[in-house]
Design an enzyme around this catalytic site. Structure first.
Site, PDB file in Angstrom:
ATOM      1  N   HIS A 131      -9.783   1.605   4.962  1.00  0.00           N
ATOM      2  CA  HIS A 131      -8.690   1.858   5.411  1.00  0.00           C
ATOM      3  C   HIS A 131      -8.773   2.922   6.651  1.00  0.00           C
ATOM      4  CE1 HIS A 131      -4.507   2.849   6.339  1.00  0.00           C
ATOM      5  NE2 HIS A 131      -4.038   1.805   5.833  1.00  0.00           N
ATOM      6  N   ASN A 179       0.825  -1.194   0.156  1.00  0.00           N
ATOM      7  CA  ASN A 179      -0.086   0.145   0.012  1.00  0.00           C
ATOM      8  C   ASN A 179       0.818   1.390  -0.094  1.00  0.00           C
ATOM      9  OD1 ASN A 179      -1.705   1.836   0.460  1.00  0.00           O
ATOM     10  ND2 ASN A 179      -2.276   1.286   2.584  1.00  0.00           N
ATOM     11  N   SER A 215       2.514  -1.901  10.682  1.00  0.00           N
ATOM     12  CA  SER A 215       4.319  -1.754  10.849  1.00  0.00           C
ATOM     13  C   SER A 215       4.721  -3.109  10.670  1.00  0.00           C
ATOM     14  CB  SER A 215       4.238  -1.426  12.503  1.00  0.00           C
ATOM     15  OG  SER A 215       3.987  -0.045  12.687  1.00  0.00           O
ATOM     16  N   GLU A 243      -7.051   5.273   7.584  1.00  0.00           N
ATOM     17  CA  GLU A 243      -6.743   6.799   7.194  1.00  0.00           C
ATOM     18  C   GLU A 243      -7.865   7.403   6.664  1.00  0.00           C
ATOM     19  OE1 GLU A 243      -3.031   5.689   5.285  1.00  0.00           O
ATOM     20  OE2 GLU A 243      -2.111   5.593   7.329  1.00  0.00           O
TER      21      GLU A 243
HETATM   22  P1  PGA Z   1       2.413   0.666   7.707  1.00  0.00           P
HETATM   23  O1  PGA Z   1       1.061   0.859   7.135  1.00  0.00           O
HETATM   24  O2  PGA Z   1       2.692  -0.745   7.486  1.00  0.00           O
HETATM   25  O3  PGA Z   1       3.182   1.824   7.365  1.00  0.00           O
HETATM   26  O4  PGA Z   1       2.009   0.638   9.353  1.00  0.00           O
HETATM   27  C1  PGA Z   1       0.016  -0.162   7.068  1.00  0.00           C
HETATM   28  C2  PGA Z   1      -1.353   0.541   6.435  1.00  0.00           C
HETATM   29  O5  PGA Z   1      -1.741   1.588   6.660  1.00  0.00           O
HETATM   30  O6  PGA Z   1      -1.941  -0.346   5.786  1.00  0.00           O
END
Ligand code: PGA
Length: 248
Positions: free
Chosen positions: A98, A10, A209, A100
């Site tokens: 998602h 992503n 992460s 966000e």
């Molecule tokens: P990250 O993001 O691996 O940077 O924590 C994961 C995501 O937002 O899908």
């Protein structure tokens, strides 16, 4: 992990037309027999989708979009992209729900409409769910997962194109991952909730992460079929390391 293992890249709001140069090594890896169980799917920003589709044309690597509008065809919605348009571009997948986007106002109700529109256009859906730190501290994780699953998948009849990405919001971009016990417990809860809706065994991915350093803690989690990788996927070498360490 048995059978196919999903590796989702992503890219969020990152990447330019020059970013594609680094992908040749990944294409080579995807052709090796050793990695034939790897299902690699890239989710670049909308601006790069066409370039990625072209780049991965003669490969097994798929391309998806990071969101779509609720209306599946066309309409007067300035700045929006529909499932039909994504399909037309050569996308096979879309990420929906998602955190966000939830944080900038997307509701379970909006996500449900988007999921139904993507199903109608035969896109595979990476449906993201997960609790915030506050919800976790208040022991509301299972309640939140149930609410997100039931609302998000309302009126869904055909589950064959649905993947679930369990992404604790407090883990995204923080470097902190859940413990094995916590993750297995939440994944098992998700499976129980899904079993009430469909006989199909949906693929469950973990996101938050994921990187090549913590992969040794994540690769033995039972019940998951792959990873949704954000920042570590933007560097192709890191992403390749994640694939190699998962399948070795
Ligand atoms: P990250 O993001 O691996 O940077 O924590 C994961 C995501 O937002 O899908």
């Amino acid at each position: 992990m048995t059978n196919n293992i999903y590796f989702i890249a992503n890219w969020k709001m990152y990447g330019s037309t020059t970013s594609l140069n680094s992908l040749n090594k990944l294409i080579n890896l995807s052709r090796l027999k050793k990695y034939k169980r790897a299902r690699i799917i890239y989710f670049p920003p909308f601006t790069l989708i066409k370039d990625f589709v072209t780049k991965f044309k003669k490969t097994k690597i798929s391309v998806g979009a990071q969101n779509c509008h609720q209306i599946e065809n066309y309409g007067s919605f300035t700045g929006s992209i529909s499932a039909k348009m994504l399909k037309d571009l050569g996308c096979n997948y879309v990420i929906l729900g998602h955190s966000e986007n939830r944080m900038s106002g997307e509701t379970d109700f909006d996500i449900n409409k988007k999921i139904l529109s993507a199903i109608n256009k035969n896109l595979k859906i990476i449906f993201c769910i997960g609790e915030t730190i506050k919800e976790k501290k208040n022991k509301l994780t299972h309640y939140v997962l149930k609410k997100q699953i039931n609302n998000g998948l309302k009126n869904v009849k055909n589950f064959k194109n649905i993947f679930i990405a369990y992404e604790p919001v407090w883990s995204i971009g923080t470097g902190i991952i859940p413990t094995k016990k916590e993750l297995e417990n939440n994944v098992s809860k998700i499976k129980k909730l899904l079993a009430k809706k469909t006989k199909l065994k949906l693929q469950i991915l973990y996101g938050g992460s994921v990187n090549s350093k913590n992969l040794s803690n994540l690769r033995n989690i039972s019940g998951i079929n792959g990873f949704l990788v954000g920042s570590a996927s933007q560097n192709t070498k890191n992403f390749i390391d994640i694939i190699k360490k998962t399948i070795n």
